[in-house]
Design an enzyme around this catalytic site. Structure first.
Site, short mmCIF file in Angstrom:
data_model
loop_
_atom_site.label_atom_id
_atom_site.label_comp_id
_atom_site.label_asym_id
_atom_site.label_seq_id
_atom_site.Cartn_x
_atom_site.Cartn_y
_atom_site.Cartn_z
N ARG A 14 0.86 -1.17 0.00
CA ARG A 14 0.00 0.00 0.00
C ARG A 14 0.90 1.24 0.00
O ARG A 14 1.65 1.48 0.96
CB ARG A 14 -0.91 0.00 1.22
N ASP A 59 -2.24 0.16 -4.62
CA ASP A 59 -1.87 -1.22 -4.28
C ASP A 59 -0.95 -1.73 -5.38
O ASP A 59 -1.33 -1.76 -6.56
CB ASP A 59 -3.11 -2.10 -4.17
N GLU A 61 -4.69 -1.91 -7.85
CA GLU A 61 -5.89 -1.16 -7.47
C GLU A 61 -5.49 0.26 -7.10
O GLU A 61 -4.34 0.52 -6.73
CB GLU A 61 -6.62 -1.80 -6.27
#
Length: 321
Positions: A215, A278, A286
């Site tokens: 992340r 992501d 993502e």
């Protein structure tokens, strides 16, 4: 500043890891006033302004997240126009369902009345988290978006090892891996696309997931210098913390920075002050825009105060609008 957070119920916060709590705590430390509501509290009537029944709270900045004492106190609720706040921070967790969609329309109306909403309502609506990557295919793994079972089977035949996921999932829910043998592919397709009624996403499996699904937080168009690698545990294919993944903070890589610097400023210009990318290996999988998290895990492990950086940017953006 007077700040309104549109979020999930305050009683549901896990304060040892909740990023919205970290934002509220940092804002309180600076002397800002905090109010909160849920999307269901938003209200509009013809002739009036978009308002909400809000909870005015005082955050205990010395709260022990592993203790049992409450983390906030509150005064009686009030019905307040969103435009009367200095900033409205939209932090409702996915799923991006019809109610979330309706909430963005109410927030958009509030913006027209003078409210300053972060992230902007139209930008939230235009960048659903799974589909936002379609704009940046140069960074993504081979990806398919379809309702058609035949398309999924053809994608599997080409790539042999694939990940299937619903477009409205969160926390790793509904994610499946199908290997070369194709075991249960038909049943998984039926589960996710509901006999062609629902669109799903399919991506080539990335073996780099064993090193973590990173992340990368981007605030005001700039990545913070650490990512949180969410590493699958116990035979899981999913690294999501909600699915039992282990979070390990690491300096971002040159590739992480390349992706963030290509995407961050473009989305920030559209009103997405905070996003979470992501990244698995060198691939973007993502773009999280609704309520990106991992603030506290990164801060606890590296000392880099993500919430401070967020509130710095919030103050600057409020002053600039």
């Amino acid at each position: 500043m007077n700040l309104l957070f549109v979020a999930d119920p305050l009683e549901s916060f896990k304060t040892y890891k909740d990023s919205t709590f970290a934002m509220m705590r940092e804002a309180t430390r600076r002397g800002h006033s905090i109010a909160a509501c849920e999307p269901r509290d938003l209200h509009w009537v013809s002739g009036g302004k978009v308002s909400a029944t809000v909870r005015h709270i005082t955050v205990d900045v010395s709260h022990d997240p592993h203790g049992h004492a409450p983390w906030f106190t509150e005064t009686p609720t009030s019905r307040t126009a969103l435009a009367s706040f200095d900033a409205v921070v939209m932090r409702k967790d996915p799923p991006f369902d019809s109610e979330f969609f309706y909430a963005t329309h109410l927030l958009g109306r509030a913006e027209a009345e003078g409210a300053k909403v972060f992230n902007r309502a139209a930008a939230l609506r235009d960048h659903p988290e799974k589909l936002a990557i379609l704009e940046f295919p140069q960074f993504t793994p081979p990806t398919l978006v379809t309702r058609q079972a035949a398309d999924v089977r053809a994608f599997h035949a080409e790539h042999r090892d694939i990940i299937l996921k619903p477009l409205d999932g969160m926390g790793g829910s509904g994610i499946f891996r199908v290997r070369d043998d194709g075991l249960n592919l038909g049943a998984i397709i039926e589960t996710l696309n509901r006999d062609g009624a629902q669109t799903l996403m399919v991506q080539r499996y990335l073996p780099e997931i064993v090193d973590g699904d990173k992340r990368v937080l981007v605030i005001g168009g700039e990545p913070i210098p650490f990512s949180l690698a969410r590493i699958p545990q116990g035979g899981e294919v999913r690294g999501n913390l909600a699915a039992g993944g282990k979070g390990v903070a690491r300096p971002i890589t040159d590739r992480d920075r390349e992706i963030a610097q290509a995407i961050g400023p473009k989305l920030a210009a559209r009103g997405l002050m905070l996003i979470g990318l992501d990244i698995i290996g060198s691939h973007l999988t993502e773009i999280n825009v609704t309520s990106p998290t991992c603030f506290q895990e990164i801060t606890d492990q590296t000392g880099f105060d993500v919430a401070k950086r967020f509130v710095d940017q919030l103050e600057a953006d409020v002053a600039a609008r």
